[in-house]
Design a protein around this motif. Structure first.
Motif: not given
Lengths: 67, 338
Positions: B23-46
């Motif tokens: 909850r205290s961390k900040h993640v930067l994802i470069i790219g919002a294609g297939a990998l980016g949307t997958g990682s973003a959803e995973g991390l936001v749900r987490a």
């Protein structure tokens, strides 16, 4: 000759004598590939002279860019 | 709300303390294609505290098969991916702070974006930007997780500055002209597998469980039923210019970058590779001929798809006709040329 490539037993043609031949055989010779032969990572410049023997264990990982 | 992360907190390596760290961390994802949307959803749900997502492209119909945050309406309306993704992520978890940028990322942008970031997740589609991420990671001491996929194949590696080899250590030369998702296709399970590796490594980093990080470069081919890993620790090079003792961060220098220029009055953008290369035009022609109209002479290859025409020269230069927009031109360039 039978090699163990990425954990699978694979029969390769007799023309495959070196690591370079092997990469050509799998059509990854134009790619950036990391090759581990019996537990040791090979430098790219030694691919040509690295000879293969029956039963060698090889791990091949090639880089891709998509995402 | 207290129930929200209960199953993740029951997982011993995370626990209540780990959840608070996430909850205290900040993640930067470069790219919002297939990998980016997958990682973003995973991390936001987490339950990540803050997520910054950056992408230069807009949603197209061919994205919907695997880019999990987007809808038909996004494709119909050509919504920028960063915008569509932010909206969906905020619907999923209103407690996470989502910052998004419709932006073409190069060195200057990365220098800004990396501030106050705990981790960078690579969800890009080319090695030009990955080498920049690599050197920024070393310069600012921020870990990053490489991931890529094409066809049914995927690969991932976790780079921890001052500990593991960096991407420049692993690559003796930067891969060029490889197959891309737009030339060789991609199945969504390959994406999901890479995302699983990347998000799991991300969670370990966010809860500061560094001991549990995977030290191997991992790759798999889901269709061929193959999976392998190589421990690459010994590939760390003491003389590496990106992470070694006398580092100069060569990928942040202007001369090393892919150069773009809008050709005035021609509705054309020129893209030059950072180093001179010789393109195999015959091979390229056979790959691209499945995608659109190809014509060739000894000096160049012309490829027409829709309203765009790409002209590729042997020396590596590419002219993108049909646009004045550098970001769009770069998207097309990497889509077809890797």
């Amino acid at each position: 000759m039978e090699l163990v490539i990425n954990g699978d037993k694979v029969e390769v043609p007799s023309t495959v004598e070196t690591v370079t031949n092997l990469l050509q055989n799998f059509e990854v010779d134009q790619k950036v590939v990391i090759v581990e032969l019996n537990g040791t990572i090979l430098e790219k410049k030694s691919h040509q002279e690295s000879r293969l023997s029956d039963g060698d264990r090889i791990e091949l990982v090639h880089f891709v860019g998509g995402g | 709300m207290s129930e929200r992360y209960s199953r993740q907190e029951l997982f011993t390596p995370i626990g209540v303390d780990g959840q608070a760290k996430i909850r205290s961390k900040h993640v930067l994802i470069i790219g919002a294609g297939a990998l980016g949307t997958g990682s973003a959803e995973g991390l936001v749900r987490a339950g990540v505290g803050k997520l910054t997502l950056v992408d230069r492209d807009y949603v197209e119909w061919s994205n919907l098969q695997r880019q999990q945050l987007y809808s038909e309406a996004d494709a119909t309306n050509r919504i920028p991916k960063a915008v569509a993704a932010k909206k969906r992520l905020e619907d999923i978890n209103s407690d996470a702070e989502i910052e998004s940028h419709v932006m073409d990322v190069s060195v200057e942008e990365m220098e800004q974006l990396v501030n106050n970031v705990d981790l960078v997740v690579d969800a890009t589609d080319n090695f030009d930007i990955r080498m920049i991420i690599n050197d920024i990671s070393q310069k600012h001491n921020v870990p990053w997780v490489y991931g890529a996929c094409v066809g049914s194949y995927g690969i991932s590696y976790t780079i921890i500055p001052n500990k593991t080899p960096c991407l420049a250590c692993l690559l003796e030369s930067v891969p060029i002209g490889g197959l891309t998702c737009d030339t060789a296709g991609i199945i969504s399970p390959a994406v999901q597998m890479v995302v699983a590796y990347q998000v799991t490594e991300a969670l370990k980093i966010l809860v500061e469980d560094y001991e549990s990080l995977r030290s191997k470069l991992v790759s798999f081919d889901l269709w061929k039923n193959q999976q392998t890993g190589i421990n690459v620790d010994k590939m760390k090079k003491i003389n590496c210019l990106s992470c070694g003792d006398d580092r100069t961060y060569p990928n942040l220098a202007f001369s090393k970058r892919t150069k773009t220029a809008v050709l005035c009055g021609r509705d054309t953008v020129q893209i030059r590779t950072p180093n001179p290369i010789e393109r195999d035009l015959d091979k390229l022609a056979s790959i691209l001929s499945q995608q659109g109209k190809v014509s060739q002479n000894p000096y160049l290859l012309s490829f027409t798809k829709g309203r765009h025409r790409l002209v590729m020269f042997k020396d590596g230069r590419v002219l993108i006709h049909g646009t004045k927009d550098i970001a769009e031109a770069k998207t097309l360039y990497h889509r077809y040329l890797g």
